[in-house]
Scaffold this motif. Structure first.
Motif, PDB file in Angstrom:
ATOM      1  N   PRO A 190       0.814  -1.227   0.000  1.00 12.10           N
ATOM      2  CA  PRO A 190       0.000   0.000   0.000  1.00 12.10           C
ATOM      3  C   PRO A 190       0.848   1.279   0.000  1.00 12.10           C
ATOM      4  O   PRO A 190       0.517   2.243  -0.696  1.00 12.10           O
ATOM      5  CB  PRO A 190      -0.827  -0.124   1.291  1.00 12.10           C
ATOM      6  CG  PRO A 190      -0.885  -1.588   1.554  1.00 12.10           C
ATOM      7  CD  PRO A 190       0.439  -2.123   1.114  1.00 12.10           C
ATOM      8  N   LYS A 191       1.924   1.273   0.770  1.00 11.20           N
ATOM      9  CA  LYS A 191       2.790   2.461   0.789  1.00 11.20           C
ATOM     10  C   LYS A 191       3.469   2.649  -0.551  1.00 11.20           C
ATOM     11  O   LYS A 191       3.613   3.789  -1.033  1.00 11.20           O
ATOM     12  CB  LYS A 191       3.844   2.299   1.896  1.00 11.20           C
ATOM     13  CG  LYS A 191       4.687   3.540   2.113  1.00 11.20           C
ATOM     14  CD  LYS A 191       3.835   4.722   2.551  1.00 11.20           C
ATOM     15  CE  LYS A 191       4.657   5.961   2.814  1.00 11.20           C
ATOM     16  NZ  LYS A 191       3.822   7.107   3.211  1.00 11.20           N
ATOM     17  N   LYS A 192       3.873   1.579  -1.168  1.00  8.33           N
ATOM     18  CA  LYS A 192       4.488   1.680  -2.490  1.00  8.33           C
ATOM     19  C   LYS A 192       3.491   2.230  -3.508  1.00  8.33           C
ATOM     20  O   LYS A 192       3.843   3.065  -4.359  1.00  8.33           O
ATOM     21  CB  LYS A 192       5.000   0.309  -2.950  1.00  8.33           C
ATOM     22  CG  LYS A 192       5.696   0.335  -4.302  1.00  8.33           C
ATOM     23  CD  LYS A 192       6.167  -1.041  -4.692  1.00  8.33           C
ATOM     24  CE  LYS A 192       6.948  -0.991  -5.997  1.00  8.33           C
ATOM     25  NZ  LYS A 192       6.139  -0.443  -7.115  1.00  8.33           N
ATOM     26  N   ALA A 193       2.238   1.767  -3.434  1.00  7.03           N
ATOM     27  CA  ALA A 193       1.210   2.274  -4.360  1.00  7.03           C
ATOM     28  C   ALA A 193       0.990   3.767  -4.164  1.00  7.03           C
ATOM     29  O   ALA A 193       0.836   4.519  -5.139  1.00  7.03           O
ATOM     30  CB  ALA A 193      -0.085   1.498  -4.160  1.00  7.03           C
ATOM     31  N   ALA A 194       0.983   4.214  -2.908  1.00  6.71           N
ATOM     32  CA  ALA A 194       0.795   5.645  -2.635  1.00  6.71           C
ATOM     33  C   ALA A 194       1.972   6.462  -3.168  1.00  6.71           C
ATOM     34  O   ALA A 194       1.776   7.550  -3.747  1.00  6.71           O
ATOM     35  CB  ALA A 194       0.629   5.867  -1.138  1.00  6.71           C
ATOM     36  N   LEU A 195       3.166   5.961  -3.010  1.00  7.03           N
ATOM     37  CA  LEU A 195       4.336   6.671  -3.523  1.00  7.03           C
ATOM     38  C   LEU A 195       4.356   6.680  -5.046  1.00  7.03           C
ATOM     39  O   LEU A 195       4.751   7.683  -5.666  1.00  7.03           O
ATOM     40  CB  LEU A 195       5.615   6.019  -2.985  1.00  7.03           C
ATOM     41  CG  LEU A 195       5.913   6.266  -1.506  1.00  7.03           C
ATOM     42  CD1 LEU A 195       7.062   5.382  -1.043  1.00  7.03           C
ATOM     43  CD2 LEU A 195       6.249   7.727  -1.255  1.00  7.03           C
ATOM     44  N   ASP A 196       3.946   5.583  -5.650  1.00  6.92           N
ATOM     45  CA  ASP A 196       3.869   5.545  -7.109  1.00  6.92           C
ATOM     46  C   ASP A 196       2.858   6.570  -7.634  1.00  6.92           C
ATOM     47  O   ASP A 196       3.090   7.236  -8.653  1.00  6.92           O
ATOM     48  CB  ASP A 196       3.490   4.152  -7.585  1.00  6.92           C
ATOM     49  CG  ASP A 196       4.624   3.147  -7.375  1.00  6.92           C
ATOM     50  OD1 ASP A 196       5.777   3.588  -7.161  1.00  6.92           O
ATOM     51  OD2 ASP A 196       4.358   1.935  -7.422  1.00  6.92           O
ATOM     52  N   ALA A 197       1.725   6.687  -6.925  1.00  6.96           N
ATOM     53  CA  ALA A 197       0.708   7.672  -7.337  1.00  6.96           C
ATOM     54  C   ALA A 197       1.239   9.089  -7.190  1.00  6.96           C
ATOM     55  O   ALA A 197       1.005   9.944  -8.062  1.00  6.96           O
ATOM     56  CB  ALA A 197      -0.554   7.480  -6.504  1.00  6.96           C
TER      57      ALA A 197
END
Length: 228
Positions: A82-89
């Motif tokens: 989830p943190k990786k997805a937020a950073l990617d966004a």
């Protein structure tokens, strides 16, 4: 009386050389003059150098290569998805803002251009903070997960070393001191054998073949391009 004196003189002449000979013999052989029964001390035996049989291992890499280690790494990676997805966004948003700023018309009002630059700068700084925090937390969790497996790996390593007659065990952890690698002695890498032995004793099945092998050092973050 003259016969008595002559006999005493003759006896003295015979005894004196024998006594002198005994004294000379005793002086030339001190051992016999002290205790003839004492035997000479044996000569010391020079120690013989035994050839060393060296085993080499890198605990963290071996721990990560075990079935249990791979599962632990996958769990950490799943935790940070989830943190990786937020950073990617956020990285995608920064990329869009950069493109909009670069493609803005030349007659764009200065106050609006300044606002866009400030917004982009705020987003970039936010990304850098969040990515650094996530990376530190991710690496800490990875080290903890691998450390737990490495602790349980110790008895398996020692058992293998003893059963196979190794006289020295070196942990080739890659640390350096003064620019020189501490690992210098030649030896046999026992990593694969220890991984197989640990997997057999732990009873943990291997991860699914389709699952990607997680990286211990990769943080769940991407780096956006910086504005020029």
């Amino acid at each position: 009386m003259n016969r008595t004196l002559a006999l005493a003189s003759a006896l003295a002449a015979v005894i004196t050389p024998a006594a002198s000979l005994a004294q000379v013999t005793g002086a030339s052989n001190p051992a016999s003059s002290t205790t003839q029964a004492t035997t000479a001390a044996p000569a010391p035996v020079a120690p013989q150098a035994m050839p060393a049989k060296i085993a080499i291992i890198e605990y963290e890499q071996v721990a990560a290569a075990t079935n249990e280690g791979q599962r632990a790494l996958e769990e950490v990676q799943t935790k940070y998805q989830p943190k990786k997805a937020a950073l990617d966004a956020l990285a995608a948003e920064i990329d869009t803002l950069q493109k909009q700023l670069q493609s803005a018309p030349a007659n764009l009002p200065e106050d609006e251009r300044a606002t866009r630059v400030r917004t982009l700068d705020v987003k970039q700084k936010q990304y850098q903070r969040d990515a650094e925090d996530a990376s530190n937390a991710y690496n800490a969790d990875v080290q903890e997960a691998i450390g737990k497996v490495a602790q349980k790996l110790g008895p398996v390593v020692m058992k293998y070393v003893q059963q196979n007659g190794y006289t020295m065990l070196l942990d080739n952890n890659g640390q350096q001191q003064g620019g020189l690698t501490l690992m210098w002695a030649p030896g046999t890498d026992i990593s694969k054998e220890v991984v197989d032995a640990y997997n057999a004793s732990s009873g943990v099945a291997a991860p699914a073949p389709s699952a990607p092998s997680p990286s211990r050092s990769a943080a769940p973050a991407a780096r956006p391009r910086t504005s020029k």
